[in-house]
Design a protein around this motif. Structure first.
Motif, PDB file in Angstrom:
ATOM      1  N   LEU A 164       1.019  -1.327   0.088  1.00 51.85           N
ATOM      2  CA  LEU A 164       0.250   0.138   0.061  1.00 51.85           C
ATOM      3  C   LEU A 164       0.855   1.317  -0.105  1.00 51.85           C
ATOM      4  N   ALA A 165       1.894   1.168   0.691  1.00 53.28           N
ATOM      5  CA  ALA A 165       3.014   2.283   0.663  1.00 53.28           C
ATOM      6  C   ALA A 165       3.507   2.647  -0.695  1.00 53.28           C
ATOM      7  N   ALA A 166       3.751   1.400  -1.277  1.00 47.44           N
ATOM      8  CA  ALA A 166       4.458   1.591  -2.570  1.00 47.44           C
ATOM      9  C   ALA A 166       3.549   1.996  -3.520  1.00 47.44           C
ATOM     10  N   ASP A 167       2.125   1.931  -3.309  1.00 45.64           N
ATOM     11  CA  ASP A 167       1.079   2.536  -4.406  1.00 45.64           C
ATOM     12  C   ASP A 167       0.892   3.867  -4.118  1.00 45.64           C
ATOM     13  N   GLY A 168       1.217   4.265  -3.029  1.00 45.65           N
ATOM     14  CA  GLY A 168       0.990   5.706  -2.460  1.00 45.65           C
ATOM     15  C   GLY A 168      -0.286   5.739  -1.735  1.00 45.65           C
ATOM     16  N   MET A 189      11.161  -4.029   6.867  1.00 44.52           N
ATOM     17  CA  MET A 189      10.814  -4.077   5.474  1.00 44.52           C
ATOM     18  C   MET A 189      10.649  -2.656   4.971  1.00 44.52           C
ATOM     19  N   ASN A 190      10.316  -1.642   5.970  1.00 42.41           N
ATOM     20  CA  ASN A 190      10.226  -0.054   5.550  1.00 42.41           C
ATOM     21  C   ASN A 190      11.640   0.439   5.573  1.00 42.41           C
ATOM     22  N   ARG A 191      12.548  -0.052   6.389  1.00 40.29           N
ATOM     23  CA  ARG A 191      13.894   0.353   6.067  1.00 40.29           C
ATOM     24  C   ARG A 191      14.403   0.092   4.690  1.00 40.29           C
ATOM     25  N   ALA A 192      14.157  -1.194   4.366  1.00 36.73           N
ATOM     26  CA  ALA A 192      14.973  -1.994   3.162  1.00 36.73           C
ATOM     27  C   ALA A 192      14.200  -1.093   1.875  1.00 36.73           C
ATOM     28  N   ALA A 193      13.000  -0.510   1.988  1.00 40.99           N
ATOM     29  CA  ALA A 193      12.300   0.085   1.149  1.00 40.99           C
ATOM     30  C   ALA A 193      12.649   1.600   0.947  1.00 40.99           C
ATOM     31  N   GLY A 194      13.202   2.019   1.965  1.00 36.43           N
ATOM     32  CA  GLY A 194      13.743   3.515   1.831  1.00 36.43           C
ATOM     33  C   GLY A 194      12.866   4.280   2.754  1.00 36.43           C
ATOM     34  N   SER A 195      12.262   3.690   3.688  1.00 39.15           N
ATOM     35  CA  SER A 195      11.316   4.242   4.988  1.00 39.15           C
ATOM     36  C   SER A 195      10.212   5.219   3.976  1.00 39.15           C
ATOM     37  N   PRO A 196       9.305   4.372   3.228  1.00 33.31           N
ATOM     38  CA  PRO A 196       8.254   5.164   2.734  1.00 33.31           C
ATOM     39  C   PRO A 196       7.126   5.444   3.971  1.00 33.31           C
ATOM     40  N   LEU A 197       6.806   4.606   4.766  1.00 33.59           N
ATOM     41  CA  LEU A 197       6.134   4.870   5.885  1.00 33.59           C
ATOM     42  C   LEU A 197       6.731   5.429   7.148  1.00 33.59           C
TER      43      LEU A 197
END
Length: 319
Positions: A164-168, A189-197
């Motif tokens: 859901l974060a990746a989808d905005g 997971m959030n850290r690995a994705a660049g902390s979008p959340l």
């Protein structure tokens, strides 16, 4: 003392730190007590909180009709007057109902909205994903996912939250699941994705552990009673002063014992009721009235709550 939001690593500002889920003070007749609300909001802002979450579980949102929700938001946003961001709970059973609350909240100029998974009708991952995507597409402000399985009977999976974060669709998570393993997995997971959340924990007695796992802050119901303690803990965590973090959390965990004193009540009648009773004893709000069908805490439980407040040194200012 007011403080600005701490900066992120890229120099921007984000809603993080301490964001108490605001109680909704009521008159003895069950109406919104605006004078008490003003004192409560002022006390939180003075303590240095980074935001305020109105119309959450601690705000008794499930008991309010639409007119009451509107009055609460109008009062809170007016009292805060732009000093800190305000998040608004838009909690309801299904997406169309949630979106109607989003529209109402947007009119008040809130900084974001907070929604749970759909409930009452049985749903699975597909429906949950469609629910949050629809809300995200409809909202002009950031959407926060509220993970509270004790109330909606479903746990938001870390992998789905990251999708859901990746989808905005969502910008943050308010985690009140009590599932520390899942929260740590989400943080990783959030850290690995660049902390979008932005990740905020509502697990107020183990905020120290949540910070170590990667939380960006907390949404502590007990923060209504002792906001300064949670602010001190947050600032110590940011400074890497883990001895102070542990000491503050231990003190706040002892204060949290107030919720166990009304032995004849359960759920919000006990927890939120204890917070309201403590604030009444501290002279912040005028009554400890609860929304129907809940009843107020009275009798010996009040004496026990008052004794815990005294042990924490919070009564000193009202003597």
């Amino acid at each position: 003392m007011t403080t600005t939001a701490p900066e992120t690593t890229d120099g921007s500002t984000a809603l993080r730190g301490v964001v108490p889920p605001l109680l909704t003070p009521l008159t003895a007749e069950g109406d919104l007590d605006r004078a008490s609300l003003s004192r409560l909001v002022g006390r939180l802002v003075e303590a240095g909180v980074d935001g305020i979450f109105a119309l959450g579980s601690s705000g008794e949102v499930a008991y309010h009709d639409d007119a009451m929700r509107d009055r609460v938001l109008d009062a809170v946003v007016g009292e805060v007057a732009g000093q800190v961001p305000v998040l608004a709970g838009v909690i309801d059973m299904q997406a169309h109902r949630v979106i109607s609350h989003v529209r109402a909240a947007e009119k008040h100029g809130v900084a974001g909205v907070v929604a749970t998974a759909p409930f009452y009708a049985i749903t699975g991952p597909d429906e949950i994903g469609a629910h949050f995507r629809a809300i995200g597409a409809a909202s002009s402000v950031p959407v926060w996912a509220y993970d509270i399985p004790v109330c909606v009977h479903v746990k938001l999976a870390p992998a789905q939250l990251m999708e859901l974060a990746a989808d905005g669709a969502i910008a943050g998570v308010k985690d009140s699941s009590g599932d520390d393993v899942a929260f740590r997995r989400l943080a990783e997971m959030n850290r690995a994705a660049g902390s979008p959340l932005t990740l905020l924990t509502g697990h107020e007695v183990v905020v120290d552990g949540a910070y170590l796992s990667g939380a960006d802050g907390s949404v502590p119901g007990l923060g209504n009673v002792d906001p300064a303690g949670y602010v001190r803990m947050d600032r110590a965590a940011r400074a890497g002063d883990w001895d102070t973090v542990r000491a503050e959390q231990d003190r706040l965990a002892a204060l949290f014992e107030i919720v166990f004193q009304p032995t004849d009540k359960v759920g919000p009648a006990a927890g939120v009721g204890a917070f309201k009773t403590a604030l009444r004893e501290l002279g912040v709000i005028s009554t400890n009235a609860m929304s129907l069908p809940m009843t107020s805490i009275e009798g010996e439980a009040v004496d026990r709550i008052r004794a815990i407040l005294d042990q924490a040194g919070l009564l000193d200012a009202v003597r």
